[in-house]
Design a protein around this motif. Structure first.
Motif: not given
Length: 435
Positions: A169-196
């Motif tokens: 997803v793009g940089e503003l993906g979390w704002a574009v998909h407001p139904s997606v709520k983080l419940v554990e941990g943190r969001r992935f970082g841009a340019g990093l091989r991290e996933i939620v």
């Protein structure tokens, strides 16, 4: 030969009647029940039929073993039918609840799904400049260029490789998909091989606990968070779109998700898209897109469930026929005695039919209860339109239970008809001599 044709025609007519009965709306079924109740209570024949029914029902404990064949057989039909339809209902509900009418998904013209869509990178700024798009506090248009990649992950049950979907997803993906709520941990970082990971994906696949490393595309990634959305996104893994593109050598996007300024904003955005000759792209609301993705599979599941239920229903009809024929034979003297003291054919027919339908009703209630207890909100997964697993829950709705009861009563109606006619035609003198 002629008699066989007649019998075959009768069977076809009865099956047609069963199908038509199951298609009746609730108010017609209740209307028929009300008319029957009025006839039983207000007419002489009806009162005689009610009295004969009481006699038959009172003797049920003496032949409960045979009668339970009807109850258990119909319970099996209703249970399987409701469970199969609940699967289709759950899958449809999961996808239909994804997205909303104030957000749009942009695909290549003529594409039916993200898997066969291509949106070029130079089209993204053009899309972001169109009217109707909502903006954040900094005045940036809320758009998310996205990629969808199918990967293999070990299933939690047996460890076999199973398709899963990772969404970039793009940089503003979390704002574009407001139904997606983080419940554990943190969001992935841009340019990093991290996933939620979605809660559904975590329950379906091994190794997706927060903090664990995972290998995708011959690269090591880290699970840094878990989210819930209550819809199809629960089955996905999310990461930065640019990182995913570099890992899998993707030079374009597959879709653009846009947050519009309500329904009016969506219409304005769609009109602007259609009016720009540089953008040969299709636009629809995310709600409409995901609902359409559920259509074919949901229809297939419902058709399969109905066919299986119909086959089982035929078996249950024959079981009811055999049981009620046996019941009529064992009660021959009782029925003949009623006929001798003034019970005519119609009350006797009605009594046998009511007895059969009472057993069918018990079977329908039992089957519906078992289906509700075992399958309602039971989580499973199946392949979605992008060939990855979609996690969803069975939905045993009141409508499905009502349809199951209609099937049960229809089976009882067909299964009790011929035995009832035989009871009405039973010669009194012959029956009275039987032991």
């Amino acid at each position: 030969m002629k008699q066989k044709l007649i019998n075959f025609s009768i069977v076809l007519m009865l099956l047609l009647a069963l199908v038509l009965w199951t298609l009746l709306p609730w108010y017609l079924v209740l209307g028929i029940a009300a008319l029957l109740a009025l006839w039983l209570g207000l007419t002489r024949s009806g009162r005689l039929a009610l009295a004969a029914t009481r006699i038959g029902v009172a003797s049920l404990p003496q032949r409960w073993g045979a009668s339970s064949v009807i109850v258990v057989g119909i319970a099996g039909v209703v249970g399987v039918l409701v469970a199969m339809l609940a699967m289709g209902e759950g899958f449809k509900a999961t996808l239909s609840s994804t997205g909303d009418t104030s957000s749009a998904i942009v695909l290549r013209g003529g594409s039916q799904a993200e898997t066969n869509s291509v949106v070029m990178r130079d089209q993204v700024p053009l899309i972001g400049s169109l009217p109707g798009i909502a903006k954040n506090a900094e005045g940036r248009p809320l758009i998310s260029p996205e990629l969808s990649q199918v990967v293999n992950l070990p299933a939690r049950g047996d460890g076999t490789d199973t398709n899963a979907q990772i969404r970039g997803v793009g940089e503003l993906g979390w704002a574009v998909h407001p139904s997606v709520k983080l419940v554990e941990g943190r969001r992935f970082g841009a340019g990093l091989r991290e996933i939620v990971v979605g809660a559904g994906a975590q329950s379906q696949f091994r190794g997706l606990e927060v903090g664990k490393p995972i290998t995708l595309g011959n690269q090591q990634w880290t699970v840094v968070g878990k989210f819930k959305s209550g819809d199809a996104h629960d089955s996905e893994l999310w990461t930065d779109a640019e990182t995913l593109a570099s890992t899998y050598n993707r030079s374009s996007y597959q879709s653009i998700t846009v947050k519009t300024e309500g329904t009016a904003g969506f219409e304005q955005f769609k009109a602007a898209m259609a009016g720009d000759p540089r953008l040969k792209l299709d636009v629809e609301t995310t709600r409409a897109y995901y609902a359409k993705q559920s259509g074919q599979l949901s229809t297939l599941i419902n058709a399969l469930g109905t066919v299986i239920g119909a086959i089982m229903a035929v078996g249950a009809v024959f079981g009811a026929l055999n049981t009620m024929y046996a019941a009529v034979a064992t009660r021959a003297r009782e029925i003949a005695t009623m006929r001798a003291i003034g019970f005519r054919g119609l009350p006797v027919v009605t009594a046998v039919m009511l007895e059969t339908m009472l057993l069918a009703l018990l079977g329908g209630l039992l089957g519906g209860l078992v289906a509700w207890l075992l399958f309602n909100n039971h989580s499973v997964s199946t392949l979605g339109s992008n060939f990855s697993q979609v996690v969803f829950q069975f939905k045993v709705t009141p409508e499905l239970l009502w349809n199951g009861l209609k099937w049960a009563l229809g089976i009882g109606l067909v299964g009790g008809l011929f035995p009832a006619l035989r009871a009405a035609r039973l010669p009194i003198t012959v029956a009275l001599r039987e032991v």
